[in-house]
Design a protein around this motif. Structure first.
Motif, PDB file in Angstrom:
ATOM      1  N   LYS A   1       0.835  -1.209   0.000  1.00 56.43           N
ATOM      2  CA  LYS A   1       0.000   0.000   0.000  1.00 56.43           C
ATOM      3  C   LYS A   1       0.866   1.255   0.000  1.00 56.43           C
ATOM      4  O   LYS A   1       0.623   2.196  -0.774  1.00 56.43           O
ATOM      5  CB  LYS A   1      -0.916  -0.017   1.230  1.00 56.43           C
ATOM      6  CG  LYS A   1      -1.781   1.217   1.355  1.00 56.43           C
ATOM      7  CD  LYS A   1      -2.850   1.057   2.438  1.00 56.43           C
ATOM      8  CE  LYS A   1      -2.266   0.914   3.815  1.00 56.43           C
ATOM      9  NZ  LYS A   1      -3.328   0.941   4.870  1.00 56.43           N
TER      10      LYS A   1
ATOM     11  N   PHE B   1      -7.761   0.691  -4.179  1.00 56.24           N
ATOM     12  CA  PHE B   1      -7.548   2.133  -4.166  1.00 56.24           C
ATOM     13  C   PHE B   1      -8.813   2.822  -4.681  1.00 56.24           C
ATOM     14  O   PHE B   1      -9.477   2.316  -5.600  1.00 56.24           O
ATOM     15  CB  PHE B   1      -6.382   2.539  -5.075  1.00 56.24           C
ATOM     16  CG  PHE B   1      -5.020   2.248  -4.500  1.00 56.24           C
ATOM     17  CD1 PHE B   1      -4.441   3.120  -3.593  1.00 56.24           C
ATOM     18  CD2 PHE B   1      -4.328   1.104  -4.868  1.00 56.24           C
ATOM     19  CE1 PHE B   1      -3.179   2.848  -3.066  1.00 56.24           C
ATOM     20  CE2 PHE B   1      -3.075   0.824  -4.352  1.00 56.24           C
ATOM     21  CZ  PHE B   1      -2.498   1.697  -3.438  1.00 56.24           C
TER      22      PHE B   1
ATOM     23  N   VAL C   1      -6.799   4.472   0.268  1.00 59.47           N
ATOM     24  CA  VAL C   1      -7.215   3.078   0.421  1.00 59.47           C
ATOM     25  C   VAL C   1      -8.280   3.044   1.502  1.00 59.47           C
ATOM     26  O   VAL C   1      -8.075   3.593   2.588  1.00 59.47           O
ATOM     27  CB  VAL C   1      -6.022   2.191   0.837  1.00 59.47           C
ATOM     28  CG1 VAL C   1      -6.485   0.768   1.139  1.00 59.47           C
ATOM     29  CG2 VAL C   1      -4.969   2.182  -0.255  1.00 59.47           C
TER      30      VAL C   1
ATOM     31  N   LEU D   1      -5.631  -5.402  -2.892  1.00 61.98           N
ATOM     32  CA  LEU D   1      -5.430  -4.032  -2.419  1.00 61.98           C
ATOM     33  C   LEU D   1      -6.330  -3.116  -3.233  1.00 61.98           C
ATOM     34  O   LEU D   1      -6.257  -3.096  -4.471  1.00 61.98           O
ATOM     35  CB  LEU D   1      -3.962  -3.622  -2.578  1.00 61.98           C
ATOM     36  CG  LEU D   1      -3.616  -2.171  -2.266  1.00 61.98           C
ATOM     37  CD1 LEU D   1      -3.948  -1.825  -0.815  1.00 61.98           C
ATOM     38  CD2 LEU D   1      -2.129  -1.899  -2.550  1.00 61.98           C
TER      39      LEU D   1
END
Length: 411
Positions: free
Chosen positions: A27, A58, A43, A56
């Motif tokens: 991240k 965004f 995030v 992950l």
């Protein structure tokens, strides 16, 4: 595991779940890359007490660049090839506009060793068919800052949005990543607000604890239950179908059932705690319309929709074909239209026409239609004809009078 977005090119085993240290490192590394491309990058806050991560995510908004080398079909997202290159990805599933694109970023051999997870990386490579591993990185593009704020809120802390939607929503009042809105059958959603601050003011939840961060799920549950609008009965009455893997949501339900939350007073206080779903839904809708100052706009829209429904019903039960059959004037559409207009005028409009048919059946309306048809289709007398008729009547009366006079003389 992650990697669901790349099933066509990568095996699911190629995208392993990430330990927290690996997730945080990724991240931090990619955040700065996307900040070069977009003005707003973040995030969503992860759910507390989470053991590992599949991908992950965004959330981004307001592009900083557009290039002639990779022109974009959308004004809200940076060209996908530019994002691919910035992230160091080798595969992508691009989506133009305010949607989510997926990127597969290679995991370099030995990368996890420096983060204390060499063993986990080795095990993951053994499971991967090719021995190659990837991170799945999802980039959701928002079309405005307000949409970005609500999206960030809706995707933070795991299943929090599901919990809020069940605790404070209703059959028609919906909270989602698009804002707070009312569902209207046969019509696009009616927006109440896209302002996160205003929505949370309505729900009566302070954003300070949210921004400060929750360390445990218990803290989140207690925060939700602190609202004066929170109603345990709503959860019991709810019909939301939530998948079993939404563990945080079901943990909240169990927490409520176990007495972890206290019943708050229902607003307004004049309404008893025990109310059926329809009453509660109507109450929440009225509270929302008044709070956001949308009452007049919503009522005007509702009247417009009601008029459309009435007209549609009228066209179905009272139309030119039916009137033509009743009057024997099928095919004479101009005459039929005049009859229908006159009947509407006499009865009091489409609504009154439908009401008459519902209350009395079609016979009463049919009688009026036939009566109006006779009035409008009776042949008119010309001016000359009227004069001749008057003269004929006059002569007839004179002849009758003369004959009476003659009779008297002869007598």
């Amino acid at each position: 595991m992650g990697g669901n977005a790349f099933r066509a090119v990568l095996a699911a085993s190629a995208c392993p779940r990430m330990p927290p240290a690996v997730y945080r490192n990724l991240k931090t590394r990619l955040l700065s890359k996307l900040q070069d491309l977009y003005s707003h990058v973040a995030v969503p806050i992860e759910a507390p007490e989470k053991l590992d991560y599949g991908d992950l995510d965004f959330a981004v908004a307001i592009p900083k660049i557009q290039t002639s080398e990779y022109p974009s079909n959308s004004s809200v997202n940076v060209p996908h090839q530019v994002t691919l290159r910035a992230l160091g990805a080798t595969h992508m599933v691009p989506m133009d506009g305010n949607r989510t694109s997926h990127f597969a970023v290679p995991i370099q051999r030995g990368e996890w060793r420096f983060l204390g997870h060499e063993e986990e990386e080795g095990g993951a490579r053994q499971l991967s068919e090719s021995g190659e591993l990837f991170y799945q990185v999802d980039v959701h593009v928002c079309s405005s800052v307000s949409e970005w704020e609500i999206y960030m809120f809706s995707r933070s802390y795991g299943d929090l949005l599901l919990i809020l939607a069940d605790a404070f929503g209703s059959r028609d009042l919906k909270l989602s990543e698009k804002g707070l809105y009312l569902k209207i059958a046969g019509h696009p959603p009616f927006s109440l607000s896209v302002s996160l601050d205003k929505i949370m003011d309505f729900i009566d939840l302070s954003m300070e604890p949210w921004r400060a961060g929750f360390s445990t799920k218990q803290e989140i549950f207690e925060w939700v239950a602190s609202s004066h609008l929170f109603d345990i009965a709503a959860l019991k009455l709810g019909t939301r179908k939530v998948k079993p893997d939404r563990k945080m949501y079901w943990q909240f339900i169990e927490w409520v059932k176990d007495g972890g939350a206290y019943v708050k007073s229902v607003v307004p206080k004049s309404i008893p705690d025990q109310e059926d779903r329809e009453e509660r839904d109507k109450r929440l809708q009225d509270l929302a319309l008044d709070f956001f100052g949308k009452r007049e706009e919503f009522d005007a829209l509702q009247r417009e929709l009601d008029e459309k429904i009435v007209k549609a019903q009228a066209r179905k039960s009272y139309n030119g074909t039916i009137v033509g059959e009743w009057t024997g004037l099928t095919g004479k559409w101009l005459t039929v239209k005049k009859i229908m207009d006159k009947v509407r005028e006499r009865v009091g409009g489409d609504q009154a026409t439908i009401q008459m048919m519902q209350n009395h059946g079609e016979e009463e309306l049919k009688a009026i239609v036939i009566e109006v048809a006779k009035e409008l289709t009776a042949p008119p007398l010309s001016t000359e004809g009227n004069a001749l008729e008057a003269l004929s009547v006059s002569l007839g009366n004179a002849s009758f009078t003369s004959s009476l006079h003659v009779d008297r003389v002869e007598t």
